[in-house]
Design a protein around this motif. Sequence first.
Motif, PDB file in Angstrom:
ATOM      1  N   UNK A   4       5.179   3.710   8.305  1.00 15.56           N
ATOM      2  CA  UNK A   4       6.338   4.420   9.159  1.00 15.56           C
ATOM      3  C   UNK A   4       7.437   4.917   8.615  1.00 15.56           C
ATOM      4  N   UNK A   5       7.418   5.031   7.172  1.00 11.60           N
ATOM      5  CA  UNK A   5       8.575   5.506   6.426  1.00 11.60           C
ATOM      6  C   UNK A   5       9.616   4.453   6.191  1.00 11.60           C
ATOM      7  N   UNK A   6       9.429   3.205   6.341  1.00 10.71           N
ATOM      8  CA  UNK A   6      10.232   2.432   6.077  1.00 10.71           C
ATOM      9  C   UNK A   6       9.957   1.686   4.536  1.00 10.71           C
ATOM     10  N   UNK A   7      10.274   2.499   3.329  1.00  4.41           N
ATOM     11  CA  UNK A   7       9.768   1.930   1.852  1.00  4.41           C
ATOM     12  C   UNK A   7      10.564   0.739   1.907  1.00  4.41           C
ATOM     13  N   UNK A   8      11.902   0.757   2.142  1.00 11.16           N
ATOM     14  CA  UNK A   8      12.846  -0.462   1.720  1.00 11.16           C
ATOM     15  C   UNK A   8      12.146  -1.735   2.264  1.00 11.16           C
ATOM     16  N   UNK A   9      11.729  -1.761   3.707  1.00  7.28           N
ATOM     17  CA  UNK A   9      11.276  -2.786   4.433  1.00  7.28           C
ATOM     18  C   UNK A   9       9.893  -3.261   3.915  1.00  7.28           C
ATOM     19  N   UNK A  10       9.046  -2.233   3.227  1.00  3.56           N
ATOM     20  CA  UNK A  10       7.802  -2.154   2.545  1.00  3.56           C
ATOM     21  C   UNK A  10       7.857  -3.202   1.381  1.00  3.56           C
ATOM     22  N   UNK A  11       9.051  -2.893   0.598  1.00  8.02           N
ATOM     23  CA  UNK A  11       9.338  -3.312  -0.752  1.00  8.02           C
ATOM     24  C   UNK A  11       9.460  -4.949  -0.234  1.00  8.02           C
ATOM     25  N   UNK A  16       8.644  -6.694   2.019  1.00 13.93           N
ATOM     26  CA  UNK A  16       7.532  -7.424   2.743  1.00 13.93           C
ATOM     27  C   UNK A  16       6.593  -7.869   1.346  1.00 13.93           C
ATOM     28  N   UNK A  17       6.339  -6.853   0.504  1.00 11.72           N
ATOM     29  CA  UNK A  17       5.677  -7.048  -0.550  1.00 11.72           C
ATOM     30  C   UNK A  17       6.214  -8.354  -1.667  1.00 11.72           C
ATOM     31  N   UNK A  18       7.410  -8.214  -1.531  1.00  6.62           N
ATOM     32  CA  UNK A  18       8.240  -9.185  -2.407  1.00  6.62           C
ATOM     33  C   UNK A  18       7.976 -10.799  -1.760  1.00  6.62           C
ATOM     34  N   UNK A  19       7.961 -10.826  -0.396  1.00  6.40           N
ATOM     35  CA  UNK A  19       7.731 -11.950   0.410  1.00  6.40           C
ATOM     36  C   UNK A  19       6.404 -12.488   0.080  1.00  6.40           C
ATOM     37  N   UNK A  20       5.433 -11.611   0.095  1.00  2.02           N
ATOM     38  CA  UNK A  20       3.914 -11.758   0.041  1.00  2.02           C
ATOM     39  C   UNK A  20       3.751 -12.430  -1.331  1.00  2.02           C
ATOM     40  N   UNK A  21       4.472 -11.699  -2.437  1.00  4.27           N
ATOM     41  CA  UNK A  21       4.449 -12.508  -3.876  1.00  4.27           C
ATOM     42  C   UNK A  21       4.723 -14.060  -3.781  1.00  4.27           C
ATOM     43  N   UNK A  29      -2.953  -7.158  -6.930  1.00  2.00           N
ATOM     44  CA  UNK A  29      -3.009  -6.020  -6.069  1.00  2.00           C
ATOM     45  C   UNK A  29      -1.666  -5.803  -5.313  1.00  2.00           C
ATOM     46  N   UNK A  30      -0.839  -6.936  -4.904  1.00  2.00           N
ATOM     47  CA  UNK A  30       0.268  -6.718  -4.306  1.00  2.00           C
ATOM     48  C   UNK A  30       1.482  -6.500  -5.221  1.00  2.00           C
ATOM     49  N   UNK A  31       1.401  -6.826  -6.436  1.00  2.00           N
ATOM     50  CA  UNK A  31       2.149  -6.690  -7.406  1.00  2.00           C
ATOM     51  C   UNK A  31       2.124  -5.166  -7.711  1.00  2.00           C
ATOM     52  N   UNK A  32       0.957  -4.521  -7.895  1.00  2.00           N
ATOM     53  CA  UNK A  32       0.952  -3.050  -8.365  1.00  2.00           C
ATOM     54  C   UNK A  32       1.333  -2.315  -7.223  1.00  2.00           C
ATOM     55  N   UNK A  33       1.095  -2.640  -5.844  1.00  2.00           N
ATOM     56  CA  UNK A  33       1.813  -1.822  -4.738  1.00  2.00           C
ATOM     57  C   UNK A  33       3.051  -2.060  -4.781  1.00  2.00           C
ATOM     58  N   UNK A  34       3.707  -3.143  -4.996  1.00  2.00           N
ATOM     59  CA  UNK A  34       5.233  -3.432  -5.102  1.00  2.00           C
ATOM     60  C   UNK A  34       5.549  -2.304  -6.097  1.00  2.00           C
ATOM     61  N   UNK A  35       5.066  -2.200  -7.257  1.00  2.00           N
ATOM     62  CA  UNK A  35       5.718  -1.339  -8.371  1.00  2.00           C
ATOM     63  C   UNK A  35       5.646   0.212  -7.827  1.00  2.00           C
ATOM     64  N   UNK A  36       4.533   0.682  -6.954  1.00  2.00           N
ATOM     65  CA  UNK A  36       4.368   2.084  -6.455  1.00  2.00           C
ATOM     66  C   UNK A  36       5.753   2.159  -5.471  1.00  2.00           C
ATOM     67  N   UNK A  37       5.624   1.257  -4.615  1.00  2.00           N
ATOM     68  CA  UNK A  37       6.726   1.285  -3.513  1.00  2.00           C
ATOM     69  C   UNK A  37       8.215   1.409  -3.962  1.00  2.00           C
ATOM     70  N   UNK A  38       8.297   0.515  -5.020  1.00  2.00           N
ATOM     71  CA  UNK A  38       9.807   0.520  -5.587  1.00  2.00           C
ATOM     72  C   UNK A  38       9.982   2.043  -6.392  1.00  2.00           C
ATOM     73  N   UNK A  39       9.210   2.531  -7.078  1.00  2.00           N
ATOM     74  CA  UNK A  39       9.154   3.790  -7.584  1.00  2.00           C
ATOM     75  C   UNK A  39       9.359   5.013  -6.571  1.00  2.00           C
TER      76      UNK A  39
END
Length: 94
Positions: free
Chosen positions: A47-54, A56-61, A73-83
């Motif tokens: 939806x374009x809310x990258x900050x929100x995605x980051x 949520x991934x932090x909460x998931x971890x 998998x979540x950690x790798x995706x979190x790194x992509x989203x942070x970048x």
Amino acid sequence: TALDVVGRGLQLYSDDPKLYLLQARSYALQGKRLAQHRATGEAYARMGNVRGAVEQMQIALKSGDGDFYQLSVVDARLKELRSQYAAEMKDAKR
């Protein structure tokens, strides 16, 4: 099950945030917190809310209910989203 139906839908329409939100809701009903927040994060990212995605991934971890593979998998995706988020912030300053 509902997760099977959503999973098949995501195979066909992997960029549909509504399907990820349905998946998140299904995981929430099963008490799978890591999977719930990961799916919510993927919905936000689409939806374009990258900050929100980051977030949520932090909460998931931190959910405490994932195995090594899921956490990786979540950690790798979190790194992509942070970048991605850092790049967006850099572009916004221009």
